[in-house]
Design a protein around this motif. Structure first.
Motif, mmCIF file in Angstrom:
data_model
loop_
_atom_site.group_PDB
_atom_site.id
_atom_site.type_symbol
_atom_site.label_atom_id
_atom_site.label_comp_id
_atom_site.label_asym_id
_atom_site.label_seq_id
_atom_site.Cartn_x
_atom_site.Cartn_y
_atom_site.Cartn_z
ATOM 1 N N ALA A 1 0.825 -1.204 0.000
ATOM 2 C CA ALA A 1 0.000 0.000 0.000
ATOM 3 C C ALA A 1 0.861 1.256 0.000
ATOM 4 O O ALA A 1 0.583 2.214 -0.741
ATOM 5 N N PHE A 2 1.920 1.276 0.800
ATOM 6 C CA PHE A 2 2.782 2.462 0.843
ATOM 7 C C PHE A 2 3.575 2.629 -0.452
ATOM 8 O O PHE A 2 3.679 3.736 -0.988
ATOM 9 N N ILE A 3 4.150 1.540 -0.946
ATOM 10 C CA ILE A 3 4.964 1.636 -2.166
ATOM 11 C C ILE A 3 4.103 2.032 -3.361
ATOM 12 O O ILE A 3 4.449 2.934 -4.131
ATOM 13 N N GLN A 4 2.977 1.361 -3.532
ATOM 14 C CA GLN A 4 2.107 1.677 -4.664
ATOM 15 C C GLN A 4 1.450 3.037 -4.492
ATOM 16 O O GLN A 4 1.222 3.757 -5.464
ATOM 17 N N GLY A 5 1.175 3.412 -3.238
ATOM 18 C CA GLY A 5 0.589 4.724 -2.997
ATOM 19 C C GLY A 5 1.507 5.853 -3.405
ATOM 20 O O GLY A 5 1.049 6.908 -3.854
ATOM 21 N N GLY A 6 2.817 5.647 -3.261
ATOM 22 C CA GLY A 6 3.758 6.667 -3.692
ATOM 23 C C GLY A 6 3.766 6.869 -5.188
ATOM 24 O O GLY A 6 4.149 7.941 -5.669
ATOM 25 N N ARG A 7 3.306 5.862 -5.925
ATOM 26 C CA ARG A 7 3.297 5.962 -7.392
ATOM 27 C C ARG A 7 1.929 6.343 -7.941
ATOM 28 O O ARG A 7 1.819 7.180 -8.830
ATOM 29 N N SER A 8 0.863 5.741 -7.377
ATOM 30 C CA SER A 8 -0.483 5.910 -7.939
ATOM 31 C C SER A 8 -1.365 6.843 -7.135
ATOM 32 O O SER A 8 -2.459 7.201 -7.585
ATOM 33 N N GLY A 9 -0.943 7.196 -5.922
ATOM 34 C CA GLY A 9 -1.775 8.033 -5.068
ATOM 35 C C GLY A 9 -2.505 7.212 -4.025
ATOM 36 O O GLY A 9 -2.807 6.034 -4.238
ATOM 37 N N ALA A 10 -2.820 7.867 -2.906
ATOM 38 C CA ALA A 10 -3.416 7.146 -1.782
ATOM 39 C C ALA A 10 -4.805 6.624 -2.076
ATOM 40 O O ALA A 10 -5.279 5.694 -1.416
ATOM 41 N N THR A 11 -5.519 7.204 -3.061
ATOM 42 C CA THR A 11 -6.895 6.787 -3.349
ATOM 43 C C THR A 11 -7.006 5.835 -4.527
ATOM 44 O O THR A 11 -8.117 5.522 -4.954
#
Length: 474
Positions: free
Chosen positions: A229-239
């Motif tokens: 969640a943190f790694i992908q959130g840094g690329r795609s956004g938290a939502t």
């Protein structure tokens, strides 16, 4: 006089007849710890070269580092129990073997997924190896004061890997390429296997708990989902849908893990009774914060030194030597201080000094001279040197002696869990160094946030760890 090759061979073939002195056992267990820590810093300094060689971005590099940390954190508690049940010596030898095979696979990797899978294998080996080394040391030194001093030596010798990692990693990456940093482990593992077989006696608990496979799987799923969640959130956004899905899985895994551990009671992978010991909780929370801040900031720092300031891997390794050298030098003295006055003051002083050092990193700019960075590295490293043996000794002292393997596993799990999440969070905040302005703002935010967490940890240590603030009022 030393042993002849024939004598050593007889001891390897029939190890039940021989055991080393406590000091010899301490040294050989430090070799295992050395390997685990070496692989942390030696890989960080090679990350830009790995990214170029395998054509991957910051997200891929995060998984290269976190593949190791996640496996290590997920299996640490189970391996501690496995050592109590089946014998710490047996588990340590298995860990060395798996770690060596994983290192060889890393050196031969041709794609990022293959490298990440090999890093996971390394993490499995490290998880089998690490808690057993400390449990064996605990058995070799039954006196509490001697044990605290031995833990200080363990931290100091093992911590030699931290300054050695950047130097070896930089030299090997510059001279032979990034694959050499993994292949270096193979001969060290072979030597450690022979030596451990010769000098370490088997030790296990007569009434060890059964393995908690359900807890292991749910705990591993929780860490994997959180990190993703943190790694992908840094690329795609938290939502982003995949981020929200991963966060939902992490919450569900946390609830299921808590319920499963409560049902198992004292036989749980993480017995709830241990969590009702404030000193134990404080030691592990402080250890988790230590690695979250240190490894997260280090991940971004190495990208800054090489991709923003354009240092070679070797020059970047030399640049961070003042960060890691104090840890290797001070940790043994920190162990002695802890044995005399308790863990409270050394731990609190350590996290406070590290907080000041991290806060000073907010002055870093693309053209900052090295003298601007040096005070930050020194204070950060001195703080870690005081903190590391204190939190380990506090965790072990907070539980009964027969739970030493479990206590060391919980403490190391807290550290590796913090490190895995810290790398994911720091990479998400800073992003890639291609956008230099955004990256520097993110780097400063990571450093300042880490300083804030360290300050909170200092308060926690003062409130809950054992030992008087004034030695003469113990």
């Amino acid at each position: 006089m030393g042993d002849t090759p024939a004598t050593l061979l007889r001891r390897v073939v029939n190890p039940a007849r021989y055991s080393g002195s406590p000091r010899t056992v301490l040294v050989v267990m430090c070799v295992g710890y050395f390997l685990v820590l070496l692989d942390v810093t030696i890989v960080n300094v090679a990350l830009p070269a790995i990214g170029s060689g395998l054509h991957t971005d910051v997200r891929g590099l995060q998984w290269v580092v976190d593949g190791y940390a996640l496996a290590l954190a997920s299996l640490m508690l189970t391996s501690g129990t496995a050592g109590d049940r089946y014998g710490h010596r047996r588990i340590v030898l298995a860990g060395l073997t798996v770690f060596g095979i994983g290192s060889l696979a890393c050196g031969l990797a041709s794609t990022v997924p293959f490298l990440v899978a090999a890093r996971v294998a390394q993490g499995v080996g490290a998880a089998l190896l690490l808690p057993g080394t400390l449990a064996i040391i605990g058995r070799a030194f039954p006196d509490e004061a001697e044990r605290a001093r031995a833990i200080g030596v363990w931290a100091g010798i093992g911590s030699l890997a931290l300054p050695a990692g950047p130097l070896l990693g930089g030299a090997l990456t510059d001279g032979l390429g990034w694959r050499a940093i993994f292949l270096l482990n193979v001969p060290i593992v072979l030597a450690a296997l022979v030596w451990s077989t010769a000098v370490v006696e088997e030790s296990k608990e007569s009434r060890a708990r059964p393995l908690d496979l359900t807890g292991m799987l749910l705990g591993g799923l929780l860490l994997l989902a959180t990190t993703y969640a943190f790694i992908q959130g840094g690329r795609s956004g938290a939502t982003a849908p995949e981020v929200l899905a991963a966060a939902s899985v992490a919450v569900a895994a946390l609830v299921a893990f808590g319920a499963a551990e409560l049902r198992r009671g004292d036989d749980a992978m993480l017995p709830p009774a241990l969590l009702r010991r404030p000193a134990f909780d404080a030691a592990n929370a402080t250890a988790g914060i230590m690695n979250l801040c240190t490894l997260g900031t280090l991940f971004v720092l190495m990208l800054y030194l090489q991709s923003v300031q354009h240092r070679t891997p070797l020059m970047a390794g030399l640049a961070v030597l003042p960060l890691f050298a104090p840890l290797a030098i001070i940790a043994p003295f920190g162990g002695r201080i802890t044995s005399r006055i308790g863990a409270r003051l050394p731990a609190a002083a350590g996290v406070f000094l590290a907080a000041v050092g991290l806060a000073l990193l907010t002055r870093a700019a693309p053209d900052s001279p090295y003298l601007v960075l040096l005070p930050a590295f020194l204070l950060w490293g001195i703080g870690l040197g005081l903190l590391t043996p204190a939190v380990v000794a506090a965790a072990i002292a907070a539980v009964p002696g027969e739970r030493s393997g479990l206590a060391s596993a919980v403490n190391n799990t807290a550290r590796q869990t913090g490190g895995a999440i810290g790398i994911a969070v720091a990479g998400a905040i800073a992003g890639g160094p291609g956008d230099q302005d955004r990256f520097l703002r993110g780097f400063h935010a990571v450093a300042l946030g880490s300083a804030g967490l360290y300050t909170a940890a200092a308060v926690l240590a003062l409130a809950l760890l054992p030992g008087s603030l004034l030695p003469w009022r113990r």
